[in-house]
Design an enzyme around this catalytic site. Structure first.
Site, short mmCIF file in Angstrom:
data_model
loop_
_atom_site.label_atom_id
_atom_site.label_comp_id
_atom_site.label_asym_id
_atom_site.label_seq_id
_atom_site.Cartn_x
_atom_site.Cartn_y
_atom_site.Cartn_z
N LYS A 182 7.81 26.07 39.15
CA LYS A 182 7.96 26.14 37.70
C LYS A 182 6.64 25.88 36.98
CE LYS A 182 12.31 27.23 37.23
NZ LYS A 182 12.66 28.58 36.72
N ASP A 197 21.53 40.59 38.90
CA ASP A 197 21.95 39.43 39.68
C ASP A 197 22.05 39.84 41.13
OD1 ASP A 197 23.23 36.48 38.91
OD2 ASP A 197 23.87 37.26 40.86
N ASP A 245 16.83 42.24 44.41
CA ASP A 245 16.15 40.99 44.74
C ASP A 245 14.84 41.02 43.97
OD1 ASP A 245 14.60 38.99 45.83
OD2 ASP A 245 14.76 39.67 47.90
N ASN A 294 14.58 34.99 34.66
CA ASN A 294 15.42 33.79 34.70
C ASN A 294 15.88 33.43 36.11
OD1 ASN A 294 17.57 31.82 33.49
ND2 ASN A 294 18.76 33.28 34.70
N TYR A 348 10.39 22.95 43.71
CA TYR A 348 10.85 23.53 42.45
C TYR A 348 9.84 23.26 41.34
CZ TYR A 348 14.07 24.25 38.48
OH TYR A 348 14.67 24.66 37.31
N THR A 358 24.45 23.53 34.15
CA THR A 358 24.71 24.71 34.97
C THR A 358 25.02 24.26 36.39
OG1 THR A 358 22.44 25.01 35.75
CG2 THR A 358 22.97 25.94 33.60
#
Length: 292
Positions: free
Chosen positions: A174, A38, A72, A99, A170, A204
């Site tokens: 994707k 992360d 990163d 992810n 986005y 989320t």
């Protein structure tokens, strides 16, 4: 009872919160040793504290093994170091769960170049870079007589598969991930690697605030499917995209060849309209873009 991922080594990117955290915890419950990646960013992609150490602590409380990583994932060299960390710490790498990501939602005509570049970088390059280095490792292992039953699980989205109003950037990222999944599956299959993608539906921080999420599935609902795709039992399942919505798994079909008209020679511009309208009338109607 033997656990599904006993002894396997996994990297989960963007694993500090939400869906990634749920993946990391479930993989650990199933016996995997996990590199919890992360970078630590806000919802808009700004630098913030990373909760990776907290997830590592949760895994250790479960009796599992994990290590934090702050790379990163869209930085080529940092992604390579992350793969090497898994190998050096746990003796190899078997599973890569890509992810990590964030959103900067805008209508197309309001999207800045910086917003476009940032989202494409983190989602699309952030899938490519870890996959590139993990794939090279698995190829070397195969050629040196140490093949691994390696698994890659990428993260696409319904926005990338059907499109989503206000999410052009986005959606493009994707959709690119879905295309990358197909090619990687074809190229890496010769080394025993399977590559699939999920399109998770979950409540989320990326979805909260955009619309009413009270009835949406939980991040944890996606994790069992990822755990199975990460297992040796999933051999032969590759190049697929699965949408997950709570207890529902949907196999996405993607682009396929539809009706065609082969004139046998170059078309005249004045004849094209009639031919294309006939093909559209014969073909299936596309699914509507989300938000229309």
């Amino acid at each position: 009872m033997s656990r599904l991922l006993e002894g396997r080594v996994a990297i989960v990117t963007g694993a500090g919160r939400g869906i990634g955290r749920a993946h990391a915890l479930e993989l650990a419950r199933q016996g995997a040793k996990v590199v919890v990646n992360d970078f630590g960013v806000s919802l808009a992609g700004e630098k913030a504290d990373s909760p990776a150490d907290d997830v590592v602590a949760e895994i250790e409380e479960l009796g599992g093994e994990a290590v934090a990583n702050g790379a990163d994932v869209a930085d080529f060299e940092q992604a390579a170091a992350m793969v090497q960390q898994a190998i050096d710490t746990f003796g190899g790498l078997d599973v890569l769960v890509n992810n990590a990501g964030f959103v900067r939602d805008r209508m197309l005509v309001n999207t800045s170049e910086e917003e476009w570049d940032a989202v494409i970088r983190v989602h699309l390059k952030g899938h490519f870079a870890p996959l590139r280095h993990a794939g090279a490792y698995w190829r070397t292992e195969f050629k040196e007589g140490r093949p691994r039953a390696a698994r890659v699980i990428n993260t696409s989205s319904g926005a990338g598969l059907q499109g989503s109003i206000g999410q052009a950037t986005y959606s493009a990222a994707k959709a690119g991930i879905a295309g990358l999944t197909l090619v990687a599956a074809a190229e890496l299959g010769r080394y025993g690697v399977t590559v699939n993608a999920i399109a998770p539906v979950a409540r989320t921080r990326m979805t909260e605030g955009a619309f009413d999420t009270s009835a949406m599935a939980l991040p944890e609902d996606n994790a069992p499917i990822v755990a199975w795709l990460a297992s040796e039992d999933a051999a032969g399942v590759t190049g697929r995209v699965f949408e997950i919505d709570g207890g529902q798994i949907c196999l996405e079909q993607g682009w396929t060849h539809g009706p065609r008209n082969d004139r046998g020679k170059r078309w005249e511009a004045t004849e094209v309209g009639e031919a294309i309208r006939a093909l559209i009338a014969e073909g299936a109607n596309p699914e509507p873009v989300y938000g229309t």
